[in-house]
Scaffold this motif. Structure first.
Motif, short mmCIF file in Angstrom:
data_model
loop_
_atom_site.label_atom_id
_atom_site.label_comp_id
_atom_site.label_asym_id
_atom_site.label_seq_id
_atom_site.Cartn_x
_atom_site.Cartn_y
_atom_site.Cartn_z
N ALA A 24 -0.60 23.67 1.45
CA ALA A 24 -0.80 24.57 0.31
C ALA A 24 -2.10 25.36 0.46
O ALA A 24 -2.12 26.59 0.33
CB ALA A 24 -0.80 23.78 -0.99
N GLN B 195 -5.79 -0.14 -5.06
CA GLN B 195 -4.91 0.98 -4.80
C GLN B 195 -5.27 2.22 -5.62
O GLN B 195 -5.18 3.33 -5.16
CB GLN B 195 -3.49 0.56 -5.16
CG GLN B 195 -2.46 1.09 -4.22
CD GLN B 195 -1.13 0.45 -4.50
OE1 GLN B 195 -0.55 0.60 -5.55
NE2 GLN B 195 -0.62 -0.30 -3.54
N MET C 251 0.83 -1.22 0.00
CA MET C 251 0.00 0.00 0.00
C MET C 251 0.86 1.25 0.00
O MET C 251 1.95 1.27 0.53
CB MET C 251 -0.88 0.03 1.25
CG MET C 251 -2.22 -0.65 1.08
SD MET C 251 -3.04 -0.20 -0.43
CE MET C 251 -3.22 -1.81 -1.13
N LYS C 252 0.30 2.29 -0.55
CA LYS C 252 1.08 3.53 -0.65
C LYS C 252 0.65 4.51 0.44
O LYS C 252 0.25 5.63 0.16
CB LYS C 252 0.84 4.17 -2.02
CG LYS C 252 1.22 3.29 -3.18
CD LYS C 252 0.79 4.01 -4.45
CE LYS C 252 1.39 3.36 -5.69
NZ LYS C 252 0.95 4.10 -6.88
N TRP C 253 0.75 4.05 1.69
CA TRP C 253 0.28 4.92 2.78
C TRP C 253 1.10 6.20 2.87
O TRP C 253 0.57 7.26 3.16
CB TRP C 253 0.33 4.18 4.11
CG TRP C 253 -0.63 3.05 4.15
CD1 TRP C 253 -0.33 1.72 4.21
CD2 TRP C 253 -2.06 3.12 4.10
NE1 TRP C 253 -1.48 0.99 4.19
CE2 TRP C 253 -2.55 1.80 4.14
CE3 TRP C 253 -2.97 4.19 4.03
CZ2 TRP C 253 -3.92 1.52 4.11
CZ3 TRP C 253 -4.32 3.91 4.00
CH2 TRP C 253 -4.78 2.58 4.04
N GLU D 255 2.60 7.81 0.50
CA GLU D 255 2.21 8.76 -0.54
C GLU D 255 0.89 9.43 -0.21
O GLU D 255 0.71 10.63 -0.43
CB GLU D 255 2.09 8.04 -1.90
CG GLU D 255 3.44 7.76 -2.51
CD GLU D 255 3.32 7.09 -3.86
OE1 GLU D 255 2.22 7.15 -4.46
OE2 GLU D 255 4.32 6.52 -4.31
N LEU D 256 -0.03 8.63 0.34
CA LEU D 256 -1.32 9.18 0.73
C LEU D 256 -1.13 10.29 1.76
O LEU D 256 -1.69 11.38 1.64
CB LEU D 256 -2.19 8.07 1.31
CG LEU D 256 -3.57 8.52 1.79
CD1 LEU D 256 -4.45 8.83 0.62
CD2 LEU D 256 -4.20 7.45 2.65
N VAL E 299 -9.46 19.56 4.82
CA VAL E 299 -8.69 20.75 4.46
C VAL E 299 -9.64 21.93 4.23
O VAL E 299 -9.39 23.04 4.71
CB VAL E 299 -7.82 20.49 3.21
CG1 VAL E 299 -7.17 21.78 2.74
CG2 VAL E 299 -6.75 19.46 3.52
N GLN F 80 1.52 11.97 2.32
CA GLN F 80 2.23 13.08 1.69
C GLN F 80 1.24 14.00 0.96
O GLN F 80 1.30 15.22 1.11
CB GLN F 80 3.22 12.50 0.68
CG GLN F 80 4.49 13.27 0.57
CD GLN F 80 5.43 12.60 -0.42
OE1 GLN F 80 5.12 11.55 -0.98
NE2 GLN F 80 6.56 13.21 -0.65
N VAL F 81 0.36 13.37 0.18
CA VAL F 81 -0.64 14.15 -0.56
C VAL F 81 -1.50 14.95 0.41
O VAL F 81 -1.74 16.14 0.22
CB VAL F 81 -1.52 13.22 -1.44
CG1 VAL F 81 -2.72 13.99 -1.97
CG2 VAL F 81 -0.71 12.68 -2.58
N ALA F 82 -1.94 14.29 1.48
CA ALA F 82 -2.79 14.97 2.46
C ALA F 82 -2.04 16.15 3.06
O ALA F 82 -2.59 17.26 3.18
CB ALA F 82 -3.22 13.99 3.55
N VAL G 209 0.63 17.86 1.90
CA VAL G 209 0.90 18.94 0.94
C VAL G 209 -0.38 19.73 0.65
O VAL G 209 -0.36 20.96 0.60
CB VAL G 209 1.48 18.36 -0.37
CG1 VAL G 209 1.57 19.44 -1.44
CG2 VAL G 209 2.85 17.77 -0.11
N THR G 210 -1.48 19.00 0.50
CA THR G 210 -2.76 19.66 0.25
C THR G 210 -3.08 20.63 1.37
O THR G 210 -3.43 21.79 1.14
CB THR G 210 -3.89 18.62 0.16
OG1 THR G 210 -3.54 17.66 -0.83
CG2 THR G 210 -5.20 19.27 -0.22
N LEU G 211 -2.93 20.13 2.60
CA LEU G 211 -3.26 20.95 3.77
C LEU G 211 -2.40 22.20 3.81
O LEU G 211 -2.91 23.32 3.91
CB LEU G 211 -3.06 20.12 5.04
CG LEU G 211 -3.45 20.81 6.33
CD1 LEU G 211 -4.94 21.00 6.39
CD2 LEU G 211 -2.99 20.00 7.53
#
Lengths: 73, 396
Positions: free
Chosen positions: A16, B131, A1-3, A5-6, B147, A8-10, A12-14
């Protein structure tokens, strides 16, 4: 699983979105203050507001820069 | 067969366009930041530009979801045709119901269903499905919603003005957010163009490669890019007013500061996800943002009934389009007659839904609501011009 990355995305979103919204809100607030009648230095406050808007515009341009792969290379 | 698939793919692109206009333009229309007609035109132009800007996504689409190549399994135009049929029909149904649902999920669902019937269960890479499709579907609205909630709270906290002596509320002067919305929603539209038009380009290229008219591994040809760009732009301009209504006023009442926060969150989430490799659906991000911004402002209620309906729609997107895709694949496997039957039935179904939409078009006073929004904008504009400075525009 790409936890990772998930997450990270969360993150960065927050960061930004919050940065942009805080800056823009400050701009709006400062514009409002500059418009007040009893304000002593409206020019200074107004230019500060414009600085906030300018940084926001720069952030949006950076977003476009990210979208277009031509610049990324 | 190849020509038929390309036509269907372009139609899918069209439905994708009008399905997703709402993501970018529902909130500015709802707050009156942009007039409805101007908003869809702006979104259409940005989608067009976006589609030309990047073809990165097109090269990677469908990669990994269906095991191809090495195992000797080849995606045939038949399967793509069936998959597209599933996606198009599901898009039409959700549009009829006014539900914002992910066009990419519909496409994935249709392709999966078609591949299972046409090739077999072993052709599906279920881990990739989990995924790429299921987990993002859960997290996209959660992240965007959270957010947007935080941003809305911050925006209101930073701009709330009280008289220092009496503690009375001053005029809040949050009109500036309306201008900001134009830019943030444009960014969302542009991001959508760079993402979603690519999917169709990828599909058409895949068909051309499968049909042997293009060398494997090469990028999309120029006419494919142009056709897809125009299909999505026309679709966007046609505007899915039903979905715009759901997103703009069905979920929660949207004020400029909320709209600005929601769009900023949407844009950040899409950009972050497409650049860090964890793809999130534009539709799901946007819906989550709207709900989050609704929760963030005091005195706003979120209509959870509508939200639940949307969530239910998402739940059904994959299986429903998979079933349609599978059925079409069955028909197609009969032979030429099957293809003709599938094409005719599909066209008939689309036409039928269009006719039904025309009927309720009047019944639900859909157009009236949009017109009302237009009047509201003009009214506000007049008010603005009477005052001396734009900053005196009172927060509504």
């Amino acid at each position: 699983m790409k936890w990772l990355e998930l997450l990270q995305v969360a993150g960065v979103t927050l960061v930004a979105a919050v940065t942009l919204v805080v800056l823009y809100s400050l701009g709006v607030r400062l514009t409002a203050i500059a418009g007040d009648a009893q304000q002593k230095s409206p020019v200074l406050v107004r230019s500060l507001a414009y600085v906030c808007f300018a940084v926001c515009a720069a952030a949006v341009l950076f977003g476009i820069y990210l979208i277009v792969p031509y610049f990324g290379k | 067969m190849v020509a038929l698939v390309i036509a269907l793919a372009l139609f899918f692109d069209f439905t994708n366009g009008f399905h997703d206009t709402a993501n970018a333009m529902a909130t500015p229309i709802a707050t009156g930041a942009i007039k409805p007609k101007t908003a869809v035109a702006l979104a259409a132009v940005l989608n067009l530009v976006g589609a030309f800007l990047s073809t990165e996504v097109a090269k990677t689409i469908s990669g990994g979801l269906i095991r191809e190549g090495s195992d000797g399994i080849h995606i045939t135009p038949d399967i793509i045709f069936a998959g597209l049929m599933g996606a198009v029909l599901w898009n039409m149904i959700t549009w009829l119901k006014g539900l914002p649902s992910s066009s990419s999920h519909a496409l994935f669902g249709g392709l999966i269903g078609a591949a299972v019937v046409g090739i077999g269960f072993h052709s599906i890479n279920f881990e990739t499905v989990l995924q790429k499709v299921i987990l993002p579907a859960i997290f996209a609205p959660l992240i965007a919603g959270l957010v947007a909630y935080i941003c809305t709270r911050l925006a209101y906290a930073l701009t709330s003005r009280h008289d220092p002596e009496t503690g009375d509320k001053l005029t809040q002067k949050r009109g500036g957010f309306r201008t900001g919305q134009i830019f943030t929603s444009s960014l969302v539209a542009l991001a959508h163009g760079t993402n979603d038009a690519q999917k169709t380009m990828g599909i058409i290229t895949l068909v051309l490669i499968a049909g042997g008219t293009q060398a494997p591994g090469s990028g999309p040809q120029f006419w494919v890019i142009a056709a897809c760009a125009f299909a999505i732009a026309i679709g966007t301009y046609a505007g899915g007013w039903r979905i715009i209504r759901t997103m703009g006023s069905g979920l929660t009442e949207v004020k400029p500061a909320q709209g600005f926060s929601a769009e900023t969150s949407t844009a950040s989430a899409i950009l972050a996800s497409s650049h860090l490799g964890f793809a999130l659906s534009t539709t799901q991000v946007a819906s989550g943002s709207v709900i989050g911004s609704g929760l963030g402002r005091k005195g706003t209620s979120v209509r959870w009934g509508t939200a639940g309906k949307i969530a239910l729609g998402w739940l059904f997107t994959l299986p429903a389009s998979a079933i349609v895709g599978a059925l079409t694949a069955l028909l197609v496997s009969i032979g030429v007659v099957g293809v003709i039957i599938a094409a005719v039935v599909g066209t008939a179904a689309v036409l039928f839904m269009f006719v039904v939409s025309r009927k309720s078009h009047v019944g639900h006073h859909n157009a009236v609501e949009v017109e009302e929004a237009g009047h509201a904008v003009r009214f506000r504009k007049k008010k603005k011009s009477r005052k001396t400075t734009p900053s005196e525009d009172v927060q509504r």
